[in-house]
Every structure is written in structure tokens, then in C-alpha cells.
Design an enzyme around this catalytic site. Structure first.
Site, PDB file in Angstrom:
ATOM      1  CE1 TYR A 196      88.858   6.446  78.622  1.00 25.23           C
ATOM      2  CE2 TYR A 196      89.874   8.565  79.105  1.00 25.23           C
ATOM      3  CZ  TYR A 196      89.636   7.243  79.441  1.00 25.23           C
ATOM      4  OH  TYR A 196      90.171   6.728  80.596  1.00 25.23           O
ATOM      5  CB  SER A 219      89.344   9.182  82.853  1.00 26.81           C
ATOM      6  OG  SER A 219      90.499   9.782  82.292  1.00 26.81           O
TER       7      SER A 219
END
Length: 269
Positions: free
Chosen positions: A166, A153
């Protein structure tokens, strides 16, 4: 067309979103597909993929004329994932490309993160990604080489707020790609990571924005950390597929241990 002609590609999280986009585009480029998805709730703020979603991915791949083998399995289940991948390779003959795309994202301010939330995020995004490589890499070794793409990401390059679990997991995925690249290189296997910015998938639906919005209002100094250089707000799944396809194809045969960010510049802002 034909950039993956006669190759076989494994895509996890393939029932919808970026995973479906990767699977269908790969098929259009000549690959047969192994499509894996849990298709079950993972206690996320956005709805889970369903068996019908995976069936739709299969139908779209078959429409291109390529073969597809699907499996409904949790990537945290090492034995189950190995059985699914081994069975698919037996059916399709070999494996050349792996896209470890499956993952979850549950935003929360740091002091609202429970041990369960942290563990669940890391078990899917880190352990599940490791499992994916572990069950698929031996097939690439036997095939004489291939490409592995781990989906990280933008939050795996540049920290983003309200995403402690995350961000932690996606930095780990970025490091994992480099670590595997070092040891698998002698087998002509390239390992790279991709780092999407906000992309129009169920993971970025209104339920997630409904968590981030109030957090940003309460902490306005952090809002700029989500700002893109380009005047673009959300990528489409196809934008990320273009990056993944490059790394999966022989066009990137000299690229390994690299992070590729189709992120509108958010990691450089």
C-alpha cells in the site's frame, strides 16, 4: 453552494465511503457526476462494494437534482474504463473534474506479503489510477482545462508499518500526480494529490484493525507512526471531501503538483 456549477466530475470508487461522499457533495455544489466502481470482490479483508451501493450513490446524487451516469467497471480494465467514460461524456456533454479515488489496502507484515498481494495492490492503486487519468485527460484537454485529483494516502508521504504494498503504491500515486501536472499544465489542467489519514470507511473496518492490532502488539516501537498531532482518531469521509472539493474547484486555480494532507498531522509527527 455552486462551487462546481455546470461542471461534470468523474469519481472512481464512488459506490460508498469517500467516493460516495465526493460524488454527493460535488452534486450539491452543482456538478453532474460520472460514478465508477467495480462493485465486485477484490480479495480484501473488508467487504467489497456492491451494485446496490452504487445505486444508492446514484439516488443520493439524483436527490440533489443533478444528473449522474454510473458504470460498473474495474479501473484495471483500460478499454472498459475508456468506453464507460467516453459514453458518460457523450451523455453529459463534457468533463471538467476527475477524482481517481478507487483503491485497496491489505495490511500484512513484510514477510507475509505474497507476490499476488503485492501485484494486486499495485495494479489497482497504481495502474488503475494511471488508467483513470489516461481515459479522462483527453476530455479535459478538449474542454480547455480542468482539475485532476489523485487520492493517495498519508502513507504516500510518511511511511507506515505493515503496509509495504500500500505504501509503495501510494508513494507512486503522489509522484504520478506531479508527473502528470508537468505535462498537462500547458492545457490548463491542474493535477494534485490528496493524502487522507485513517478515515471511517469500510477500508478501515474491524477486519483491517484486526490485522494491524496484533502486528502493533508484536512490534510496539512502531505504534507511534500512526499517531496524529491533533487529538483526533479517525476522519470522516466529509473531512476528505472538503480537501478534494477545494482542489476540484476554481478556488485552487493556482495550485498544481501539490500534495494536500487532511491527516490531523500524522505525516508530520
Amino acid at each position: 453552494m455552486g462551487r462546481l456549477e455546470n461542471k461534470v466530475a468523474l469519481v472512481t470508487g464512488a459506490a460508498r465511503g469517500q467516493g460516495r461522499s465526493h460524488a454527493v457533495r460535488f452534486a450539491e455544489e452543482g456538478a453532474d457526476i460520472v460514478a465508477v466502481d467495480v462493485c465486485a470482490p477484490l480479495d480484501t479483508p473488508y467487504p467489497a462494494a456492491t451494485p446496490d451501493d452504487l445505486a444508492e450513490t446514484a439516488a443520493l446524487v439524483e436527490k440533489t437534482g443533478r444528473r449522474i451516469v454510473t458504470a460498473q467497471v474495474d479501473i484495471r480494465d483500460l478499454d472498459g474504463l475508456r468506453a464507460a467514460v467516453d459514453g458518460a461524456v457523450e451523455t453529459l456533454g463534457h468533463l471538467d473534474v476527475v477524482v481517481a479515488n478507487a483503491g485497496i489496502c491489505i495490511p500484512a507484515e513484510w514477510d507475509a506479503v505474497s507476490p499476488e498481494l503485492f501485484e494486486r495492490t499495485c495494479s489497482v492503486n497504481v495502474t488503475g489510477t494511471w488508467n483513470t487519468v489516461m481515459v479522462s485527460a483527453p476530455h479535459l484537454v478538449r474542454a480547455g482545462g480542468g482539475s485532476i485529483v489523485l487520492v493517495s494516502s498519508a502513507a504516500g508521504i510518511r511511511v507506515q508499518p505493515f503496509l509495504v504494498p500500500y505504501t509503495t503504491s501510494k508513494f507512486a500515486v503522489r509522484g504520478m500526480a506531479k508527473a502528470f501536472a508537468v505535462e498537462l499544465g500547458e492545457h490548463h489542467i491542474r493535477v494534485n494529490s490528496v493524502h487522507p489519514c485513517a478515515t471511517a470507511t469500510p477500508m478501515a473496518d474491524e477486519s483491517v484493525l484486526g490485522i494491524l492490532g496484533p502486528a502493533l502488539e508484536a512490534h510496539p516501537r512502531l505504534a507511534g507512526m500512526f499517531t496524529n498531532i491533533l487529538p483526533l482518531e479517525q476522519a470522516q469521509p466529509e473531512d476528505q471531501t472538503n480537501a478534494v472539493l477545494f482542489l476540484a474547484s476554481d478556488e485552487s486555480r493556482f495550485v498544481t503538483a501539490h500534495e494536500l494532507a487532511a491527516d490531523a498531522g500524522v505525516t508530520e509527527y
